[in-house]
Every structure is written in C-alpha cells, then in structure tokens.
Design a protein around this motif. Structure first.
Motif, PDB file in Angstrom:
ATOM      1  N   VAL A  79     -21.156   7.809 -14.898  1.00 47.60           N
ATOM      2  CA  VAL A  79     -20.296   6.886 -15.645  1.00 47.60           C
ATOM      3  C   VAL A  79     -20.876   5.482 -15.522  1.00 47.60           C
ATOM      4  O   VAL A  79     -21.149   5.011 -14.413  1.00 47.60           O
ATOM      5  CB  VAL A  79     -18.847   6.927 -15.128  1.00 47.60           C
ATOM      6  N   VAL A  80     -21.064   4.809 -16.659  1.00 49.93           N
ATOM      7  CA  VAL A  80     -21.715   3.497 -16.667  1.00 49.93           C
ATOM      8  C   VAL A  80     -20.785   2.429 -17.231  1.00 49.93           C
ATOM      9  O   VAL A  80     -19.779   2.743 -17.874  1.00 49.93           O
ATOM     10  CB  VAL A  80     -23.016   3.530 -17.508  1.00 49.93           C
ATOM     11  N   GLN A  81     -21.143   1.192 -16.961  1.00 46.46           N
ATOM     12  CA  GLN A  81     -20.453   0.042 -17.552  1.00 46.46           C
ATOM     13  C   GLN A  81     -21.306  -0.497 -18.690  1.00 46.46           C
ATOM     14  O   GLN A  81     -22.526  -0.613 -18.557  1.00 46.46           O
ATOM     15  CB  GLN A  81     -20.230  -1.031 -16.492  1.00 46.46           C
ATOM     16  N   PHE A 113     -27.299  -3.511 -25.815  1.00 50.14           N
ATOM     17  CA  PHE A 113     -26.276  -3.510 -24.781  1.00 50.14           C
ATOM     18  C   PHE A 113     -26.901  -3.617 -23.398  1.00 50.14           C
ATOM     19  O   PHE A 113     -28.040  -3.197 -23.179  1.00 50.14           O
ATOM     20  CB  PHE A 113     -25.454  -2.207 -24.864  1.00 50.14           C
ATOM     21  N   ALA A 114     -26.123  -4.161 -22.461  1.00 54.03           N
ATOM     22  CA  ALA A 114     -26.482  -4.145 -21.045  1.00 54.03           C
ATOM     23  C   ALA A 114     -25.679  -3.038 -20.380  1.00 54.03           C
ATOM     24  O   ALA A 114     -24.444  -3.053 -20.415  1.00 54.03           O
ATOM     25  CB  ALA A 114     -26.183  -5.496 -20.403  1.00 54.03           C
ATOM     26  N   VAL A 115     -26.363  -2.078 -19.808  1.00 51.98           N
ATOM     27  CA  VAL A 115     -25.722  -0.908 -19.212  1.00 51.98           C
ATOM     28  C   VAL A 115     -25.961  -0.920 -17.709  1.00 51.98           C
ATOM     29  O   VAL A 115     -27.119  -0.952 -17.260  1.00 51.98           O
ATOM     30  CB  VAL A 115     -26.280   0.399 -19.828  1.00 51.98           C
ATOM     31  N   THR A 116     -24.883  -0.891 -16.943  1.00 49.94           N
ATOM     32  CA  THR A 116     -24.991  -0.895 -15.481  1.00 49.94           C
ATOM     33  C   THR A 116     -24.563   0.460 -14.932  1.00 49.94           C
ATOM     34  O   THR A 116     -23.400   0.849 -15.077  1.00 49.94           O
ATOM     35  CB  THR A 116     -24.097  -1.983 -14.870  1.00 49.94           C
ATOM     36  N   PRO A 117     -25.488   1.213 -14.327  1.00 50.58           N
ATOM     37  CA  PRO A 117     -25.119   2.514 -13.748  1.00 50.58           C
ATOM     38  C   PRO A 117     -24.189   2.349 -12.547  1.00 50.58           C
ATOM     39  O   PRO A 117     -24.196   1.310 -11.877  1.00 50.58           O
ATOM     40  CB  PRO A 117     -26.470   3.099 -13.308  1.00 50.58           C
ATOM     41  N   LEU A 175     -13.917  -3.915 -13.220  1.00 52.80           N
ATOM     42  CA  LEU A 175     -14.090  -3.352 -11.878  1.00 52.80           C
ATOM     43  C   LEU A 175     -14.844  -2.033 -12.000  1.00 52.80           C
ATOM     44  O   LEU A 175     -14.251  -0.963 -12.165  1.00 52.80           O
ATOM     45  CB  LEU A 175     -12.720  -3.151 -11.213  1.00 52.80           C
ATOM     46  N   SER A 176     -16.164  -2.106 -11.932  1.00 57.30           N
ATOM     47  CA  SER A 176     -16.997  -0.934 -12.198  1.00 57.30           C
ATOM     48  C   SER A 176     -16.761   0.164 -11.176  1.00 57.30           C
ATOM     49  O   SER A 176     -16.333  -0.075 -10.044  1.00 57.30           O
ATOM     50  CB  SER A 176     -18.478  -1.334 -12.187  1.00 57.30           C
ATOM     51  N   SER A 177     -17.017   1.396 -11.607  1.00 54.72           N
ATOM     52  CA  SER A 177     -16.927   2.589 -10.750  1.00 54.72           C
ATOM     53  C   SER A 177     -15.520   2.788 -10.189  1.00 54.72           C
ATOM     54  O   SER A 177     -15.349   3.224  -9.052  1.00 54.72           O
ATOM     55  CB  SER A 177     -17.944   2.517  -9.608  1.00 54.72           C
TER      56      SER A 177
END
Length: 367
Positions: A79-81, A113-117, A175-177
């Motif tokens: 799941v990514v942001q 897009f900027a994708v943060t794992p 709030l990622s993850s």
C-alpha cells in the motif's frame, strides 16, 4: 449515458446516501491527538468455577491479535501514498511491473505523481497509464521499480460476506501506513459520489459497505480480509445530513475487487477501458422539475444513434419517470437504477411524451 447539469443493491431498493470522496490535501497532515486514563478499582476474584473461562480469554485475544499482525505484515508493504499536485491519497501495488491501482479522483488531472512506499523509501516518480472516472478507478506506473516491492494479493468478490472482519489500509490525513479495523456491513450497495466542480460524480454499483473508518486520504487504498487479500478499494464515506458536511461514523464504501480487476487488467493490457461492463440507455439527459419545482423525471436531450434508447423508440423530448419499479426523478436516480445492471439486460422504461404515459422494453447497451 452522459448527463447535462446536473448505486442500488443487486435488486433491493437503491441506497439513498450522500457520500464524499476520501482524498485529502497534502497540506492537511497536522493532526491533534489527546488521551485520558482512569484508575480502576481492584476486581473481586471470580469463583473458582470461572477460572477456565478467564484463562481462555487472553488466549483468544492473542490469537486474533496475531492474525491482525500477520495480515498487516503481508499487505501493508503493498500500500503506497500518492501525491498528485495539491491532493493526497493512497494506492495498491497491482503487479511486479510497477502498476498501481487507485481512484480516479486521487489522480485528478495530474499526469505525474510522487509515490511513497509503506516500507519507507524516498518518494518515487510515477506516470498515469489511464484514468476511468466512470468507475472512479485509475492505474499509474512507477518509472523505476525498487527491489522488494511486492504486489498485493487480490481476492474474490463472490466470497465477501456481511460480518467478515476487514482492515482498511492507507494514508488518512497524510498519516501513511495507517490501519483501521471493522467488518463488512453490507454488499451490493449503489452509491453516487458528491459533485465536483459542478460535474456529477460517478455512480458505482455493487460496492462493499464497511464499518472500518474511511477518512480523507484513504481513497485508493486497500480493504483487506483476514486471508491477506484485497477485497476492495476504499473510496467513499457517507455524510450525515444532521452534521452538515460531517461524515457519518462507521459508514464507508469500497469498490469491489471484481470491478477493480476488470478495469485494471484492461488498462494494463490496452491502455484504456474497452469493456466497462456497465449498462447504459444511450441518452444525454437532464433533470426536470414539476410545477412545484420538485424533481420529477429525466428529460431526454439527445439519443445516441444506434443506442439502446433509440432502438426502443425513445426520442429527444421524452421524460423518463421509471425504470422497472424504480421511480426516476433525477439524472442521479437514473444512473443508480442502471448501475447494478449489465449490458444486454431487458428493462421496462416508463416515460411521458406529449402529456401521455408510455412504456418501452429496452435492451440495455454499454457505457
């Protein structure tokens, strides 16, 4: 079917609910938190006959906790942001080639897009493959796939049952993850998204209703069962009319995995959606008001050449008032009546022409 100005269960009456999209601004990551504690009085000892039950309770709780931890370990890394301009949402890694599925309203008009794992790497760059607002789904692709990035496992919509425990994973309020927990509260829901920029939002059928909190930023994330399978993409939260714009607690909706896979597979294979699987009348319509200024039907503005409506004899100027037993008062209610039906289904459409009431048997076409 297109609409000028201006979702139902498998057959029960349509769900009448106002829903809001769960995407948030990248500027809204500050959250206030607080807590409280309270001392408790010593508990009296239980009779000796109750000791086995007390001993079993922690074991059952520990087993459930272990199950939660296993699911989170299995799925959360997929799941990514996603940052798309001023908006922020979530996405799910779809395959080992870097394709990520999310909501169309998360990507908006952006193309990069900027994708943060979830595993904590620096943001990665992704490009849009295709956005399909009609079903509020989109696929983006990472320009470079990092080592260790794993695709999520997608489940089977036909096995989803009311009462199943589910976890929602994403980036609520930035709030990622984050992970929330609930159950499947209903299936087969038809829900219409709130309007954006004066344009009616998508009407989506067969959605999964859940009590797991779906907050802004959760859009495009994962609704997961206890077998570590994605069963839906969280998309909407209901609005409580008594709270103004406030969300109704514990009522969220996710696009079912069957539709997610249908749309994503087509986009990855052909770069677009070639078979929507969604029924259409083949008209452009608008909501009409009666003498009391109350919505009372959908006026046919234009009939598509060779479409379902034209083949059934409908024409511009007709006012549609019913599809089967469902009353049609607005363009949204017409979309909801069609959302859970399939191309090729036969329906009776009631309409008015020149002040007289008529019916037509229509074989539905495809959007």
């Amino acid at each position: 079917m297109s609409a000028s100005p201006h979702r139902r269960p498998s057959r029960p009456a349509p769900l009448l609910v106002t829903a809001v999209l769960c995407v948030t601004s990248v500027l809204c990551a500050a959250v206030l938190v607080g807590g409280c504690s309270q001392a408790s009085a010593p508990r009296p000892s239980a009779p000796s006959g109750q000791e086995p039950a007390r001993a079993m309770a922690p074991t059952a709780a520990n087993e459930l906790e272990d199950d939660y931890l296993t699911v989170i370990r299995n799925v959360l890394p997929s799941v990514v942001q996603i940052e798309a301009g001023e908006s922020l949402g979530s996405g799910v890694v779809y395959d080992d080639k870097g394709h990520i599925v999310t909501n169309a309203h998360v990507v908006g008009d952006a193309r990069s897009f900027a994708v943060t794992p979830a595993t904590g790497e620096a943001p990665l760059t992704a490009r849009l493959v295709f956005s399909y607002p009609e079903q509020d789904l989109a696929v983006i692709r990472l320009e470079s796939v990092p080592d260790g990035l794993e695709a999520a496992k997608f489940g089977d919509s036909s096995t989803v049952q009311v009462g199943q425990i589910v976890l929602a994973m994403g980036s609520p309020l930035g709030l990622s993850s984050s992970v929330t927990q609930g159950i499947v509260s209903g299936i087969g829901r038809t829900v219409s998204e709130s309007s954006r920029d004066g344009t009616p939002g998508a009407t989506i059928g067969n959605m999964v209703q859940t009590s797991a909190p779906i907050n802004p930023g959760n859009s495009g994330g994962a609704l997961v069962n206890m077998e570590s399978e994605v069963i839906g993409i969280p998309t909407l939260a209901a609005v409580d009319p008594t709270l103004g714009e406030g969300q109704a607690p514990g009522i969220g909706f996710a696009i079912p995995v069957s539709m997610v896979r249908t749309v994503a597979d087509q986009i990855i294979r052909t770069g677009r959606v070639t078979d929507s699987g969604r029924a259409a009348l083949g008209i452009t319509g608008r909501t009409v008001l009666n003498d009391d200024y109350v919505p009372s039907g959908v006026a046919v503005v234009e009939v598509a050449a060779g479409g379902a409506a034209q083949k059934a004899g409908l024409r511009a100027g007709d006012i549609i008032t019913r599809v089967e037993d469902e009353e049609i008062t607005t363009i949204t209610s017409l979309a909801e009546a069609l959302a859970s039906r399939r191309p090729g289904d036969k329906v009776t459409v009631t309409y008015e022409r020149g002040g007289s009431r008529r019916t037509a048997e229509v074989t539905l076409g495809e959007i």
